[in-house]
Write a protein that holds these residues in place. Structure first.
Motif, short mmCIF file in Angstrom:
data_model
loop_
_atom_site.label_atom_id
_atom_site.label_comp_id
_atom_site.label_asym_id
_atom_site.label_seq_id
_atom_site.Cartn_x
_atom_site.Cartn_y
_atom_site.Cartn_z
N ILE A 123 34.92 52.26 45.02
CA ILE A 123 35.94 53.11 45.34
C ILE A 123 37.11 52.87 44.74
O ILE A 123 37.56 52.04 44.32
N LEU A 124 37.78 54.21 44.05
CA LEU A 124 38.66 54.33 43.17
C LEU A 124 39.96 54.85 43.64
O LEU A 124 39.69 55.95 44.09
N PRO A 125 41.11 54.21 43.73
CA PRO A 125 42.14 55.09 44.01
C PRO A 125 42.25 56.29 43.30
O PRO A 125 42.03 56.30 42.04
N VAL A 126 43.25 57.18 43.71
CA VAL A 126 43.61 58.35 42.99
C VAL A 126 44.26 57.95 41.66
O VAL A 126 43.75 58.57 40.40
N VAL A 144 31.09 45.70 35.40
CA VAL A 144 31.46 46.96 36.03
C VAL A 144 32.35 46.31 37.17
O VAL A 144 33.49 47.14 37.44
N LYS A 145 32.42 45.30 37.73
CA LYS A 145 33.36 44.94 38.75
C LYS A 145 34.71 44.82 38.07
O LYS A 145 35.72 45.09 38.68
N GLY A 146 34.64 44.11 36.80
CA GLY A 146 35.95 43.93 36.14
C GLY A 146 36.67 45.42 35.91
O GLY A 146 38.08 45.37 36.09
N VAL A 147 35.84 46.46 35.48
CA VAL A 147 36.47 47.82 35.10
C VAL A 147 36.94 48.31 36.41
O VAL A 147 37.90 48.94 36.53
N VAL A 148 36.20 48.08 37.38
CA VAL A 148 36.57 48.64 38.82
C VAL A 148 37.88 48.19 39.31
O VAL A 148 38.75 48.98 39.76
N GLU A 149 38.05 46.85 39.33
CA GLU A 149 39.34 46.38 39.58
C GLU A 149 40.46 46.32 38.81
O GLU A 149 41.53 46.56 39.30
N ALA A 150 40.37 46.74 37.68
CA ALA A 150 41.28 47.11 36.43
C ALA A 150 41.97 48.35 37.00
O ALA A 150 43.11 48.71 36.68
N HIS A 151 40.95 49.37 37.65
CA HIS A 151 41.47 50.50 38.18
C HIS A 151 42.23 50.39 39.62
O HIS A 151 42.52 51.39 40.04
#
Length: 407
Positions: free
Chosen positions: A397-400, A371-378
């Motif tokens: 939190i994901l940027p637009v 999960v952390k890796g996927v969020v940071e990839a975004h």
């Protein structure tokens, strides 16, 4: 085996360096760090000449380097021994300066052979340019990673300097242990479903006519479920490989985060959870979100599964607009919290590491790491804390993430 010498004569013959040139009463040309020559007076020491050479090279101080650096001159004596090298070898730099290279660094290979005698940087093949990194032993048996570069003024000329890089093995050992743990975990997790699949398929093939249709259906459903479990585990392994190597691809599309949350809640209610256990709050004026829909499903699936399995009471999912980064870029904030016992304070820093499972066993312990890796990839961030009702609270939190051609 500790390498040493008994007399100055033995030290001179055993040291890996060429014969010293005859003294010159006048100024003496010495090679600089960039291959040029710098004039050093007869009273200058090798250490001071080397320091001047390093200062001439972009103002770099050897003690600022993160890895150990040892430099020997054309006579095979140490002219640079930085602070990291002293830390790794436990040899003070001032004691190492001026010593023959094999005395300052009495290295052995893993078979106990003296490394400098084997490699012979000054007397070996004139075409050699150095030694690749390898594990060697310091006195006392401590391992260190060593690589060497032979500096020549011309391709087959005499060696003017030997530059040695030293690194500790702790980081590599941690990586090796992590890989070993991953293999052991995967082997354990695969064994159970594969045993089930093998057992049921062998039974059906050998005794097909003995079972009625309902029994056959039950066995095949079990095989299908176990095959799905194996497929998910393999997908996790592929994700870990891509995350660790920085190759996790994100295919951005418009994502309806509210609809995605609704689908995951429905999966849990269809599976037997009470609809009253989930409370979803969607704040108004959410910005458009461009993300990888499959990856968003992966994030939500892991976080909701974690809250249902390890938490108690109501699982609250809240979506709100947010600002991300130093420039205040628009983003979407998703919070998943429960009313369970929460995560102990001392474990907060380990939640997103491999194999963390909390107080309850079960699963591979890889979900939150992914999960952390996927969020940071975004380009987003994720945190964990204690929720308003005492349970665990995960917030990402994901940027637009709007593609550049649409801006």
């Amino acid at each position: 085996m500790t390498v040493g010498t008994d007399s100055p004569a033995q030290a001179r013959s055993a040291a890996p360096h060429a014969p010293e040139p005859p003294p010159d009463p006048g100024a003496q040309e010495s090679p600089g760090a960039d291959g040029t020559t710098a004039s050093a007076g007869a009273g200058d020491s090798p250490a001071s000449s080397a320091s001047a050479a390093f200062e001439a090279f972009a103002g770099v101080n050897p003690d600022d380097l993160p890895d150990g650096l040892v430099v020997a001159d054309e006579t095979g004596r140490v002219v640079c021994f930085n602070a990291a090298a002293s830390r790794i070898t436990a040899v003070p730099g001032d004691r190492a300066l001026g010593l023959p290279l094999d005395e300052a660094l009495p290295l052995e290979d893993l078979k106990g052979s003296r490394w400098w005698a084997l490699t012979d940087p000054y007397g070996g093949l004139a075409t050699r340019r150095g030694q690749p990194e390898r594990n060697l032993l310091l006195p006392g048996g401590r391992e260190v990673l060593v690589s060497a570069r032979y500096v020549r003024e011309r391709p087959t000329g005499p060696v003017r300097r030997v530059v040695v890089s030293l690194r500790g093995t702790e980081a590599r050992r941690r990586t090796e242990r992590s890989h070993a743990e991953l293999i052991a975990t995967v082997a354990h997790e695969l064994r159970s479903p594969l045993t089930s699949v093998k057992g049921f398929t062998a039974t059906l093939l050998g005794k097909w006519e003995r079972f009625n249709d309902e029994q056959k259906r039950l066995m095949l459903e079990t095989v299908d479920a176990d095959a799905g479990r194996i497929k998910r585990l393999i997908a996790e392994l592929l994700d870990i490989s891509r995350i660790d190597s920085g190759r996790l691809e994100v295919r951005r599309q418009p994502v309806d985060i509210a609809a995605a949350i609704g689908r995951h809640v429905q999966v849990h209610t269809t599976g037997g959870q009470s609809p009253d256990r989930f409370f979803v709050r969607i704040r108004p004026q959410l910005p458009a979100l461009w993300a990888d829909p499959d990856k968003i499903d992966q994030i939500l699936g892991n976080l909701l599964e974690n809250a249902v399995r390890h938490g108690d009471g109501t699982v609250t999912i809240e979506v709100a607009p947010a600002r991300t980064g130093d420039d205040g870029e628009e983003g979407t904030e998703v919070t998943v919290s429960d009313e369970g016992p929460g995560i102990p304070e001392e474990s907060m820093s380990r939640v997103f590491t491999r194999f963390w499972r909390g107080s309850k066993r079960g699963g591979t312990g890889l979900g939150l790491y992914i999960v952390k890796g996927v969020v940071e990839a975004h380009g987003g961030t994720i945190t964990v804390g204690r929720g308003p009702r005492g349970g665990a609270e995960f917030r990402f939190i994901l940027p637009v993430g709007t593609p550049a051609h649409l801006i």
